[in-house]
Design an enzyme around this catalytic site. Structure first.
Site, mmCIF file in Angstrom:
data_model
loop_
_atom_site.group_PDB
_atom_site.id
_atom_site.type_symbol
_atom_site.label_atom_id
_atom_site.label_comp_id
_atom_site.label_asym_id
_atom_site.label_seq_id
_atom_site.Cartn_x
_atom_site.Cartn_y
_atom_site.Cartn_z
ATOM 1 N NE ARG A 153 -5.673 1.291 -1.340
ATOM 2 C CZ ARG A 153 -6.337 1.474 -0.205
ATOM 3 N NH1 ARG A 153 -7.537 1.976 -0.224
ATOM 4 N NH2 ARG A 153 -5.790 1.162 0.939
ATOM 5 C CD GLN A 185 0.160 -5.698 -2.569
ATOM 6 O OE1 GLN A 185 1.162 -6.316 -2.214
ATOM 7 N NE2 GLN A 185 -0.992 -6.282 -2.790
ATOM 8 C CG ASP A 190 -1.838 1.272 -0.789
ATOM 9 O OD1 ASP A 190 -2.248 2.397 -0.435
ATOM 10 O OD2 ASP A 190 -2.569 0.274 -0.841
ATOM 11 C CB SER A 249 -2.274 0.155 2.485
ATOM 12 O OG SER A 249 -3.348 -0.159 1.651
ATOM 13 C CE1 TYR A 261 -10.470 2.804 -1.247
ATOM 14 C CE2 TYR A 261 -10.223 2.924 -3.635
ATOM 15 C CZ TYR A 261 -9.724 3.152 -2.366
ATOM 16 O OH TYR A 261 -8.497 3.717 -2.200
#
Ligand code: NAD
Length: 372
Positions: free
Chosen positions: A122, A127, A130, A133, A228
């Site tokens: 990530r 992006q 991802d 997400s 995280y």
């Protein structure tokens, strides 16, 4: 290279790995793209639209798997699907190797190169790949709609001739991608929103969406290098129960999204806390599949306990298949273009090294090779 997009076979899976408009991205690097009959029908993309985009429709899954060098999927493949894949072929999709050990072992035996969408690092450069997400964002949105339809009350403040209806109070636990989208959605519907997360960095994001952040002393090093959450101590969780409990008893709807990578979801709402909640209130638990943030959650079911409706939500992105498939397609084709930009996979690259689970009979991803 021939690329294949099979129909998803898992129960209630309505998404498709590639939507027609992104077939052209695959054709830049594939000689042919095969799509199984009805692969897109549950997400309202017809076989005809795939043909018009340049794909070839294949009627039998086995034929597609046997001919394709690269398979693109949403859900992890079953053993039977891996059996049908070519030896030395390539797979890209969600894989969850630790939960699908037999599947990845068969991939090792067949020297299949596999890339797991959930292991794409990530980082900023990744992006647009991802999928965690994009899918979490859909889940956060849909969780609020589920809460709103399960609640016997309005979300917004209403001033009517029949009296003033106060806005519903919504509590969001875990303000990562899903939680932030849930906050934004509940705010758009006019609710009064509170949220909590263990990562101090999140407070500002919560407040910028117009929600208030529950006050509790947070731990400074609450997150890993990858962003995280770290697992909190039993003492922290006990204090968190106290703080959450106060807000819970005043809330109409609660959306829980708290997760700790590679661990069972933290139990944030105990049975005793549910008993203190208002009759008719609702909990939508997005961590249902990881053990649940509420002790009484049953994954895949909606239950009523002590007057509280508890929704054990699973695979919410599949309830919004059109946009979920579009977003997933964008994620997977971006990864595809990155992986195939040179003649062979560049294992020095952070994205390739992170997302690759098996290659040439070996495990590549460090976390998976240590933990499998
Ligand atoms: P996630 O699904 O793993 O967890 C959801 C949320 O639960 C997290 O915000 C976590 O802090 C929270 N949580 C964990 N334990 C909790 C507890 N006991 N009480 C309350 N909340 C708790 O998280 P996610 O949504 O996948 O995002 C994780 C991180 O990754 C975030 O920092 C996010 O900004 C980051 N991220 C980075 C990128 C990128 O740079 N490309 C992309 C996406 C996400």
């Amino acid at each position: 290279m021939k690329t294949g997009i099979p129909k998803e076979i898992q129960n209630n899976e309505t998404r498709v790995a590639i939507v027609p408009k992104l077939i052209n991205q695959l054709l830049k690097k594939s000689n042919e793209v095969f799509v199984e009959t009805n692969a897109g029908s549950s997400s309202f993309f017809s076989d005809k639209s795939y043909e018009e985009a340049g794909a070839k429709i294949i009627g039998v899954a086995k034929t597609l798997y046997e001919q394709a060098d690269l398979i693109l999927k949403v859900q992890p493949p079953t053993l039977a699907e891996v059996e049908m894949m070519k030896n030395n072929g390539t797979f890209i999709g969600f894989l969850y190797p630790l939960a699908n050990k037999e599947v990845v072992k068969l991939m090792i035996d067949k020297k299949i190169t596999s890339f797991a969408m959930e292991f794409v690092p990530r980082i900023s450069r990744a992006q647009s790949m991802d999928a965690l997400s994009s899918m979490a964002s859909i889940a956060g949105y849909k969780a609020v709609l589920l809460a709103a339809t399960s609640l016997g009350k309005f979300f917004p403040l209403l001033m009517t001739a029949a009296g003033t209806i106060p806005p519903s109070k919504v509590l969001i636990l875990g303000a990562g991608v899903a939680g932030l989208q849930a906050i934004a959605t509940a705010k758009r519907l006019g609710a009064k929103v509170e949220a909590f997360d263990t990562r101090p960095a999140v407070r500002e994001q919560v407040e910028s969406l117009g929600a208030s952040f529950l006050e509790m002393e947070l731990v400074k090093d609450a997150e890993t290098v990858g962003g995280y959450a770290k697992e909190m101590s039993a003492e922290f969780i006990r204090k968190e129960h106290e703080i959450i409990g106060k807000s819970l008893s005043k809330s109409d709807a609660v959306i829980t999204t708290a997760q700790v990578f590679g661990k069972k979801a933290p139990a944030l709402i105990t049975e005793t806390m549910v008993k203190e909640m208002r009759e008719g209130s609702v909990i939508v638990d997005l961590a249902a599949e990881q053990g649940g943030n509420c002790e009484l959650t049953e994954a895949g079911k909606t239950v009523v306990k002590h007057g509280v409706t508890i929704v054990g939500a699973i695979n919410l992105p599949a309830t919004l298949p059109v946009d979920a498939s579009q977003m997933y397609s964008k994620n997977i084709t971006t990864l595809f273009s990155d992986l195939y930009k040179a003649e062979s996979f560049n294992f020095e690259d952070e994205i390739v090294k992170g997302a690759c689970i098996t290659h040439n009979g070996n495990f590549i991803n460090e976390f998976v090779s240590k933990n499998i």
